[in-house]
Motif scaffolding. Sequence first.
Motif, PDB file in Angstrom:
ATOM      1  N   PRO A  56      34.702  36.516  46.288  1.00 58.40           N
ATOM      2  CA  PRO A  56      34.034  37.219  45.158  1.00 58.40           C
ATOM      3  C   PRO A  56      34.458  36.269  43.939  1.00 58.40           C
ATOM      4  O   PRO A  56      35.454  35.690  44.005  1.00 58.40           O
ATOM      5  CB  PRO A  56      34.562  38.614  44.870  1.00 58.40           C
ATOM      6  N   ASP A  57      33.913  36.302  42.758  1.00 58.20           N
ATOM      7  CA  ASP A  57      34.162  35.844  41.536  1.00 58.20           C
ATOM      8  C   ASP A  57      35.516  36.240  40.993  1.00 58.20           C
ATOM      9  O   ASP A  57      36.037  37.416  41.528  1.00 58.20           O
ATOM     10  CB  ASP A  57      33.211  36.000  40.301  1.00 58.20           C
ATOM     11  N   HIS A  58      36.385  35.396  40.110  1.00 53.44           N
ATOM     12  CA  HIS A  58      37.398  35.779  39.704  1.00 53.44           C
ATOM     13  C   HIS A  58      37.326  36.999  38.869  1.00 53.44           C
ATOM     14  O   HIS A  58      36.265  36.925  38.155  1.00 53.44           O
ATOM     15  CB  HIS A  58      38.107  34.773  39.086  1.00 53.44           C
ATOM     16  N   VAL A  59      38.488  37.940  38.668  1.00 55.84           N
ATOM     17  CA  VAL A  59      38.274  38.926  37.993  1.00 55.84           C
ATOM     18  C   VAL A  59      39.437  39.239  36.875  1.00 55.84           C
ATOM     19  O   VAL A  59      40.540  38.789  37.149  1.00 55.84           O
ATOM     20  CB  VAL A  59      38.278  40.469  39.194  1.00 55.84           C
ATOM     21  N   LEU A  60      39.026  39.507  35.800  1.00 53.75           N
ATOM     22  CA  LEU A  60      39.847  39.766  34.779  1.00 53.75           C
ATOM     23  C   LEU A  60      39.899  40.955  34.290  1.00 53.75           C
ATOM     24  O   LEU A  60      38.881  41.590  33.880  1.00 53.75           O
ATOM     25  CB  LEU A  60      39.600  38.854  33.416  1.00 53.75           C
ATOM     26  N   MET A  61      41.012  41.762  34.249  1.00 54.75           N
ATOM     27  CA  MET A  61      41.010  43.127  33.637  1.00 54.75           C
ATOM     28  C   MET A  61      42.025  43.238  32.325  1.00 54.75           C
ATOM     29  O   MET A  61      43.326  42.580  32.774  1.00 54.75           O
ATOM     30  CB  MET A  61      41.727  44.052  34.883  1.00 54.75           C
ATOM     31  N   SER A  62      41.589  43.931  31.560  1.00 48.20           N
ATOM     32  CA  SER A  62      42.341  43.902  30.351  1.00 48.20           C
ATOM     33  C   SER A  62      42.553  45.591  29.922  1.00 48.20           C
ATOM     34  O   SER A  62      41.885  46.379  30.324  1.00 48.20           O
ATOM     35  CB  SER A  62      41.786  43.332  29.241  1.00 48.20           C
ATOM     36  N   GLY A  63      43.562  45.847  29.385  1.00 51.11           N
ATOM     37  CA  GLY A  63      44.016  46.981  28.840  1.00 51.11           C
ATOM     38  C   GLY A  63      45.470  47.335  28.759  1.00 51.11           C
ATOM     39  O   GLY A  63      46.102  46.827  29.044  1.00 51.11           O
ATOM     40  N   THR A 157      40.476  34.297  45.334  1.00 51.78           N
ATOM     41  CA  THR A 157      39.884  35.182  44.330  1.00 51.78           C
ATOM     42  C   THR A 157      41.162  35.449  43.307  1.00 51.78           C
ATOM     43  O   THR A 157      42.185  35.918  43.661  1.00 51.78           O
ATOM     44  CB  THR A 157      39.345  36.486  44.683  1.00 51.78           C
ATOM     45  N   LEU A 158      40.982  35.067  42.295  1.00 53.18           N
ATOM     46  CA  LEU A 158      42.113  35.467  41.250  1.00 53.18           C
ATOM     47  C   LEU A 158      41.829  36.614  40.464  1.00 53.18           C
ATOM     48  O   LEU A 158      40.725  36.540  40.053  1.00 53.18           O
ATOM     49  CB  LEU A 158      42.460  34.220  40.082  1.00 53.18           C
ATOM     50  N   VAL A 159      42.715  37.604  40.340  1.00 55.21           N
ATOM     51  CA  VAL A 159      42.707  38.690  39.600  1.00 55.21           C
ATOM     52  C   VAL A 159      43.743  38.552  38.522  1.00 55.21           C
ATOM     53  O   VAL A 159      45.049  38.771  39.022  1.00 55.21           O
ATOM     54  CB  VAL A 159      42.833  40.061  40.639  1.00 55.21           C
ATOM     55  N   GLY A 160      43.246  38.574  37.283  1.00 51.53           N
ATOM     56  CA  GLY A 160      44.260  38.440  36.223  1.00 51.53           C
ATOM     57  C   GLY A 160      44.054  39.739  35.273  1.00 51.53           C
ATOM     58  O   GLY A 160      43.124  40.411  35.329  1.00 51.53           O
ATOM     59  N   ALA A 161      45.379  39.920  34.821  1.00 55.40           N
ATOM     60  CA  ALA A 161      45.571  41.240  34.060  1.00 55.40           C
ATOM     61  C   ALA A 161      46.157  40.831  33.029  1.00 55.40           C
ATOM     62  O   ALA A 161      47.346  40.172  32.940  1.00 55.40           O
ATOM     63  CB  ALA A 161      46.381  42.210  34.875  1.00 55.40           C
ATOM     64  N   THR A 162      45.715  41.652  31.987  1.00 58.53           N
ATOM     65  CA  THR A 162      46.581  41.341  30.530  1.00 58.53           C
ATOM     66  C   THR A 162      46.416  42.441  29.699  1.00 58.53           C
ATOM     67  O   THR A 162      45.343  43.451  29.631  1.00 58.53           O
ATOM     68  CB  THR A 162      45.795  40.171  29.764  1.00 58.53           C
ATOM     69  N   THR A 163      47.650  42.750  29.115  1.00 59.03           N
ATOM     70  CA  THR A 163      47.438  43.747  28.006  1.00 59.03           C
ATOM     71  C   THR A 163      47.229  43.324  26.594  1.00 59.03           C
ATOM     72  O   THR A 163      46.904  44.301  25.627  1.00 59.03           O
ATOM     73  CB  THR A 163      49.010  44.462  27.760  1.00 59.03           C
ATOM     74  N   ARG A 164      46.888  42.040  26.473  1.00 59.94           N
ATOM     75  CA  ARG A 164      46.344  41.444  25.242  1.00 59.94           C
ATOM     76  C   ARG A 164      45.306  40.163  25.251  1.00 59.94           C
ATOM     77  O   ARG A 164      45.777  39.103  25.516  1.00 59.94           O
ATOM     78  CB  ARG A 164      47.968  40.823  24.591  1.00 59.94           C
ATOM     79  N   ALA A 165      44.152  40.720  25.700  1.00 61.95           N
ATOM     80  CA  ALA A 165      43.090  39.908  25.882  1.00 61.95           C
ATOM     81  C   ALA A 165      43.027  38.872  24.887  1.00 61.95           C
ATOM     82  O   ALA A 165      42.399  37.608  25.175  1.00 61.95           O
ATOM     83  CB  ALA A 165      42.018  40.730  26.376  1.00 61.95           C
ATOM     84  N   PHE A 178      33.930  38.058  36.333  1.00 61.49           N
ATOM     85  CA  PHE A 178      33.666  39.536  35.872  1.00 61.49           C
ATOM     86  C   PHE A 178      34.878  40.093  35.183  1.00 61.49           C
ATOM     87  O   PHE A 178      36.219  39.592  35.710  1.00 61.49           O
ATOM     88  CB  PHE A 178      33.592  40.480  37.426  1.00 61.49           C
ATOM     89  N   THR A 179      34.677  40.526  34.055  1.00 62.14           N
ATOM     90  CA  THR A 179      35.689  40.753  33.128  1.00 62.14           C
ATOM     91  C   THR A 179      35.556  42.552  33.092  1.00 62.14           C
ATOM     92  O   THR A 179      34.557  43.131  32.766  1.00 62.14           O
ATOM     93  CB  THR A 179      35.715  40.386  31.691  1.00 62.14           C
ATOM     94  N   ALA A 180      36.712  43.267  32.948  1.00 65.07           N
ATOM     95  CA  ALA A 180      36.628  44.837  32.748  1.00 65.07           C
ATOM     96  C   ALA A 180      37.589  45.031  31.906  1.00 65.07           C
ATOM     97  O   ALA A 180      38.692  44.630  31.895  1.00 65.07           O
ATOM     98  CB  ALA A 180      36.786  45.487  34.460  1.00 65.07           C
ATOM     99  N   HIS A 181      37.126  45.842  31.156  1.00 65.16           N
ATOM    100  CA  HIS A 181      38.332  46.520  30.067  1.00 65.16           C
ATOM    101  C   HIS A 181      38.578  47.930  30.581  1.00 65.16           C
ATOM    102  O   HIS A 181      37.810  48.882  30.830  1.00 65.16           O
ATOM    103  CB  HIS A 181      37.623  46.647  28.754  1.00 65.16           C
ATOM    104  N   MET A 182      39.916  48.192  30.839  1.00 65.48           N
ATOM    105  CA  MET A 182      40.600  49.528  31.123  1.00 65.48           C
ATOM    106  C   MET A 182      40.557  50.398  30.124  1.00 65.48           C
ATOM    107  O   MET A 182      41.340  50.178  29.064  1.00 65.48           O
ATOM    108  CB  MET A 182      41.641  49.401  31.966  1.00 65.48           C
ATOM    109  N   ASP A 183      39.733  51.652  30.079  1.00 71.90           N
ATOM    110  CA  ASP A 183      40.039  52.661  29.066  1.00 71.90           C
ATOM    111  C   ASP A 183      41.099  53.625  29.150  1.00 71.90           C
ATOM    112  O   ASP A 183      41.538  53.768  30.319  1.00 71.90           O
ATOM    113  CB  ASP A 183      38.654  53.283  28.691  1.00 71.90           C
ATOM    114  N   PHE A 184      41.443  54.367  28.029  1.00 73.03           N
ATOM    115  CA  PHE A 184      42.357  55.470  28.688  1.00 73.03           C
ATOM    116  C   PHE A 184      41.453  56.647  28.902  1.00 73.03           C
ATOM    117  O   PHE A 184      40.393  56.730  28.717  1.00 73.03           O
ATOM    118  CB  PHE A 184      43.051  55.890  27.099  1.00 73.03           C
ATOM    119  N   TYR A 185      42.262  57.386  29.661  1.00 73.59           N
ATOM    120  CA  TYR A 185      41.623  58.350  30.492  1.00 73.59           C
ATOM    121  C   TYR A 185      41.438  59.752  29.961  1.00 73.59           C
ATOM    122  O   TYR A 185      42.165  60.112  28.904  1.00 73.59           O
ATOM    123  CB  TYR A 185      42.521  58.569  32.068  1.00 73.59           C
ATOM    124  N   ARG A 186      40.546  60.361  30.099  1.00 73.20           N
ATOM    125  CA  ARG A 186      40.235  61.776  29.615  1.00 73.20           C
ATOM    126  C   ARG A 186      41.314  62.871  30.349  1.00 73.20           C
ATOM    127  O   ARG A 186      41.583  62.688  31.436  1.00 73.20           O
ATOM    128  CB  ARG A 186      38.846  62.163  30.058  1.00 73.20           C
TER     129      ARG A 186
END
Length: 355
Positions: A56-63, A157-165, A178-186
């Motif tokens: 799959p494409d490389h994935v970037l997750m921020s939050g 497949t690179l999965v990158g994670a950052t707290t400061r996108a 693919f870029t995903a932003h992780m929100d705070f939870y309800r």
Amino acid sequence: MAEHERDVVSPDADLDERALEGALRPKRLEDFVGQERVREQLSLVLRGAQRRGRAPDHVLMSGGPGLGKTTLAMIIAAELGAPLRITSGPAIERSGDLAAVLSTLQEGEVLFLDEIHRMARPAEEMLYVAMEDFRVDVVVGKGPGATAIPLDIAPFTLVGATTRAGLLPAPLRDRFGFTAHMDFYRADELELILRRSAGLLAADLDDDAAAEIAGRSRGTPRIANRLLRRVRDYADVRGDGRLTLDIARSALSLYEVDVQGLDRLDRAVLDALLRRFRGGPVGLSTLAVSVGEEPETVEVVAEPFLVRSGFIARTPRGRVATPEAWAHMGLTAPPDAAFGAGAPADGAAAPAAGP
């Protein structure tokens, strides 16, 4: 402030806690609670790649920390049936460090690079080529006689994670498919996480106790699970082992976590802002000195949650308390309280509010 006083509501985790978290992490995408849009999008990315028989494409997750980026990286590898290699940006100090990792990857392997924004610049430039062409250029020799030898690497497949996108350079961001932003939870999502964790911990958790813990968890699963463990300790030592509402409230009171999730430092910042500076505006350095902390501690540790919760507003003139802060601390605002009003727009001239 002693380190242990902040740990209970800190979104960060040390090595020991990460080991404990491992037992509570969901292993499949369908078991992951919250982040519905991210889960659905990621599922399509993974299923599409599997049908095509390609990585799959490389994935970037921020939050923010504690929201599930590492868990999702592990789930991606599990869903693909691929090995997972874990490293972090600070560990990649030279381009040779990255080349050593990439050259040993198996085909289809998932490489999780945490805090990717903290990677050394030479390694970052090497990563551009590796992500796009699955190749690294190894430099042999020094000076004018140096030679770059291209070395093919297995598709991965690179999965990158950052707290400061915002610190990621555009060329690196653009190479993620693919870029995903992780929100705070309800709160209701955190309750589901707590019930699942309680089952894994063999803890007898009442529904109203789960709701109480979730409401004080600052929208972060890591904090929710940590508070659950502290309440379980309290129930085992001072109760009959059952996690009831009264037990939860008593335990969280002992650990100085109030109904909004504020801890001792948070309340100290609010108390100083309200009582000593009449709600502000006040400069960061002045506010930090008043609570006996470094400005960076106040800005990085306490302020983000206070701003997100609506207790503090940041203006060009300084920090200002909101009406919610006065109400939460049980104080009456003076008639001339700023409440963020009257502050000049960004870029406008304004007197300094403290150093």
